[in-house]
Each structure stands twice: as structure tokens, then as C-alpha cells.
Design a protein around this motif. Sequence first.
Motif, PDB file in Angstrom:
ATOM      1  N   GLY A  70      52.860  38.374 -68.943  1.00  0.00           N
ATOM      2  CA  GLY A  70      52.815  37.176 -68.117  1.00  0.00           C
ATOM      3  C   GLY A  70      51.455  36.524 -68.111  1.00  0.00           C
ATOM      4  N   TYR A  71      50.986  36.223 -66.910  1.00  0.00           N
ATOM      5  CA  TYR A  71      49.751  35.464 -66.717  1.00  0.00           C
ATOM      6  C   TYR A  71      48.853  36.134 -65.689  1.00  0.00           C
ATOM      7  N   LYS A  72      47.583  35.727 -65.693  1.00  0.00           N
ATOM      8  CA  LYS A  72      46.635  36.142 -64.667  1.00  0.00           C
ATOM      9  C   LYS A  72      46.077  34.890 -64.004  1.00  0.00           C
ATOM     10  N   ALA A  73      45.978  34.939 -62.699  1.00  0.00           N
ATOM     11  CA  ALA A  73      45.355  33.847 -61.952  1.00  0.00           C
ATOM     12  C   ALA A  73      44.015  34.359 -61.433  1.00  0.00           C
ATOM     13  N   GLU A  74      43.006  33.530 -61.552  1.00  0.00           N
ATOM     14  CA  GLU A  74      41.690  33.871 -61.026  1.00  0.00           C
ATOM     15  C   GLU A  74      41.358  32.833 -59.964  1.00  0.00           C
ATOM     16  N   ILE A  75      41.052  33.313 -58.771  1.00  0.00           N
ATOM     17  CA  ILE A  75      40.833  32.428 -57.628  1.00  0.00           C
ATOM     18  C   ILE A  75      39.419  32.626 -57.102  1.00  0.00           C
ATOM     19  N   CYS A  76      38.740  31.524 -56.863  1.00  0.00           N
ATOM     20  CA  CYS A  76      37.412  31.553 -56.255  1.00  0.00           C
ATOM     21  C   CYS A  76      37.565  30.945 -54.860  1.00  0.00           C
ATOM     22  N   GLN A  77      37.044  31.634 -53.863  1.00  0.00           N
ATOM     23  CA  GLN A  77      37.169  31.141 -52.493  1.00  0.00           C
ATOM     24  C   GLN A  77      35.935  31.493 -51.686  1.00  0.00           C
ATOM     25  N   THR A  78      35.806  30.847 -50.543  1.00  0.00           N
ATOM     26  CA  THR A  78      34.698  31.173 -49.649  1.00  0.00           C
ATOM     27  C   THR A  78      34.894  32.585 -49.113  1.00  0.00           C
ATOM     28  N   THR A  79      33.809  33.203 -48.667  1.00  0.00           N
ATOM     29  CA  THR A  79      33.882  34.605 -48.243  1.00  0.00           C
ATOM     30  C   THR A  79      34.773  34.824 -47.040  1.00  0.00           C
ATOM     31  N   ASP A  80      34.947  33.819 -46.195  1.00  0.00           N
ATOM     32  CA  ASP A  80      35.842  33.992 -45.051  1.00  0.00           C
ATOM     33  C   ASP A  80      37.294  33.682 -45.412  1.00  0.00           C
ATOM     34  N   GLY A  81      37.524  33.279 -46.665  1.00  0.00           N
ATOM     35  CA  GLY A  81      38.879  33.029 -47.133  1.00  0.00           C
ATOM     36  C   GLY A  81      39.484  31.723 -46.671  1.00  0.00           C
ATOM     37  N   SER A  82      38.680  30.876 -46.045  1.00  0.00           N
ATOM     38  CA  SER A  82      39.236  29.642 -45.488  1.00  0.00           C
ATOM     39  C   SER A  82      39.363  28.516 -46.506  1.00  0.00           C
ATOM     40  N   LEU A  83      38.682  28.617 -47.649  1.00  0.00           N
ATOM     41  CA  LEU A  83      38.702  27.531 -48.622  1.00  0.00           C
ATOM     42  C   LEU A  83      38.766  28.086 -50.034  1.00  0.00           C
ATOM     43  N   ILE A  84      39.786  27.720 -50.778  1.00  0.00           N
ATOM     44  CA  ILE A  84      39.865  28.043 -52.201  1.00  0.00           C
ATOM     45  C   ILE A  84      39.114  26.946 -52.928  1.00  0.00           C
ATOM     46  N   THR A  85      38.110  27.335 -53.711  1.00  0.00           N
ATOM     47  CA  THR A  85      37.271  26.345 -54.378  1.00  0.00           C
ATOM     48  C   THR A  85      37.726  26.042 -55.795  1.00  0.00           C
ATOM     49  N   SER A  86      38.393  26.984 -56.458  1.00  0.00           N
ATOM     50  CA  SER A  86      38.922  26.738 -57.798  1.00  0.00           C
ATOM     51  C   SER A  86      39.921  27.833 -58.168  1.00  0.00           C
ATOM     52  N   VAL A  87      40.819  27.462 -59.081  1.00  0.00           N
ATOM     53  CA  VAL A  87      41.847  28.389 -59.569  1.00  0.00           C
ATOM     54  C   VAL A  87      42.015  28.162 -61.069  1.00  0.00           C
ATOM     55  N   THR A  88      42.128  29.247 -61.822  1.00  0.00           N
ATOM     56  CA  THR A  88      42.498  29.156 -63.228  1.00  0.00           C
ATOM     57  C   THR A  88      43.662  30.101 -63.478  1.00  0.00           C
ATOM     58  N   VAL A  89      44.528  29.716 -64.407  1.00  0.00           N
ATOM     59  CA  VAL A  89      45.647  30.561 -64.809  1.00  0.00           C
ATOM     60  C   VAL A  89      45.571  30.703 -66.321  1.00  0.00           C
ATOM     61  N   ASP A  90      45.576  31.955 -66.785  1.00  0.00           N
ATOM     62  CA  ASP A  90      45.449  32.257 -68.204  1.00  0.00           C
ATOM     63  C   ASP A  90      46.497  33.283 -68.614  1.00  0.00           C
ATOM     64  N   PRO A  91      46.755  33.420 -69.928  1.00  0.00           N
ATOM     65  CA  PRO A  91      47.683  34.452 -70.386  1.00  0.00           C
ATOM     66  C   PRO A  91      47.244  35.837 -69.908  1.00  0.00           C
ATOM     67  N   GLY A  92      48.175  36.762 -69.833  1.00  0.00           N
ATOM     68  CA  GLY A  92      47.897  38.108 -69.336  1.00  0.00           C
ATOM     69  C   GLY A  92      46.800  38.843 -70.077  1.00  0.00           C
ATOM     70  N   SER A  93      46.542  38.476 -71.317  1.00  0.00           N
ATOM     71  CA  SER A  93      45.500  39.142 -72.105  1.00  0.00           C
ATOM     72  C   SER A  93      44.084  38.676 -71.753  1.00  0.00           C
ATOM     73  N   TYR A  94      43.980  37.713 -70.835  1.00  0.00           N
ATOM     74  CA  TYR A  94      42.698  37.160 -70.394  1.00  0.00           C
ATOM     75  C   TYR A  94      41.778  38.265 -69.865  1.00  0.00           C
ATOM     76  N   VAL A  95      40.514  38.192 -70.225  1.00  0.00           N
ATOM     77  CA  VAL A  95      39.516  39.148 -69.735  1.00  0.00           C
ATOM     78  C   VAL A  95      38.977  38.637 -68.404  1.00  0.00           C
ATOM     79  N   ASP A  96      39.184  39.405 -67.336  1.00  0.00           N
ATOM     80  CA  ASP A  96      38.750  39.005 -66.000  1.00  0.00           C
ATOM     81  C   ASP A  96      37.276  38.606 -66.002  1.00  0.00           C
ATOM     82  N   GLY A  97      36.975  37.520 -65.325  1.00  0.00           N
ATOM     83  CA  GLY A  97      35.597  37.057 -65.191  1.00  0.00           C
ATOM     84  C   GLY A  97      35.159  36.079 -66.266  1.00  0.00           C
ATOM     85  N   SER A  98      35.979  35.847 -67.273  1.00  0.00           N
ATOM     86  CA  SER A  98      35.581  34.950 -68.363  1.00  0.00           C
ATOM     87  C   SER A  98      35.382  33.511 -67.896  1.00  0.00           C
ATOM     88  N   ASN A  99      36.027  33.122 -66.810  1.00  0.00           N
ATOM     89  CA  ASN A  99      35.883  31.762 -66.275  1.00  0.00           C
ATOM     90  C   ASN A  99      34.897  31.699 -65.110  1.00  0.00           C
TER      91      ASN A  99
END
Length: 86
Positions: free
Chosen positions: A18-47
Motif C-alpha cells: 500500500g502506501y505510507k503517509a507522513e504527517i508533520c504537526q505542532t507538538t500539541d497536535g493542534s495543527l497539521i502543517t503538512s502531509v505527504t503520501v508515498d508508496p509503501g516502499s518509501y523510506v521514512d524521513g525522506s520528505n
Amino acid sequence: MDKDARVGRKSKTHSFYGYKAEICQTTDGSLITSVTVDPGSYVDGSNFKDHLEEALKAGLTVTGVYGDKAYFRPDILNLIKAKGIF
């Protein structure tokens, strides 16, 4: 069959298709600042650089970065240091 999906690994013994989603958010979790979705073979942290740039471009003050061991790599650590984030 999804032609864009790929086999990824959750651990040495568990894989998925499937796919992997990478989410960047504020430390309190109140705001998602960006999201990327890549194939399952994606290396975490590449974005990571893209996520950091999006947060900075939005005017957020980044004072720390939290992530799992996938983010403890020289390229990411050097970028954090270069941006003065501690």
C-alpha cells in the motif's frame, strides 16, 4: 491491483502492500502543517526537508523536532542544526 502501491516493511517479520503517509504537526497536535503520501516502499524521513520548509514558510517558529528512529539520520540532524533548531 493498484499500480502505484508498493510493498513496505513495518518490521523484520511484517510487510504490507500500500502506501505510507507522513504527517508533520505542532507538538500539541493542534495543527497539521503538512502531509505527504508515498508508496509503501518509501523510506521514512525522506520528505523531512520539505515538511520543515512548509512549516517555516507558514511562519511557524520551530523550536524542536520529534520523531522515531527513522529521523535520527545525519542528513536530517545536520539540517536541524543548520536551521538553528534545538
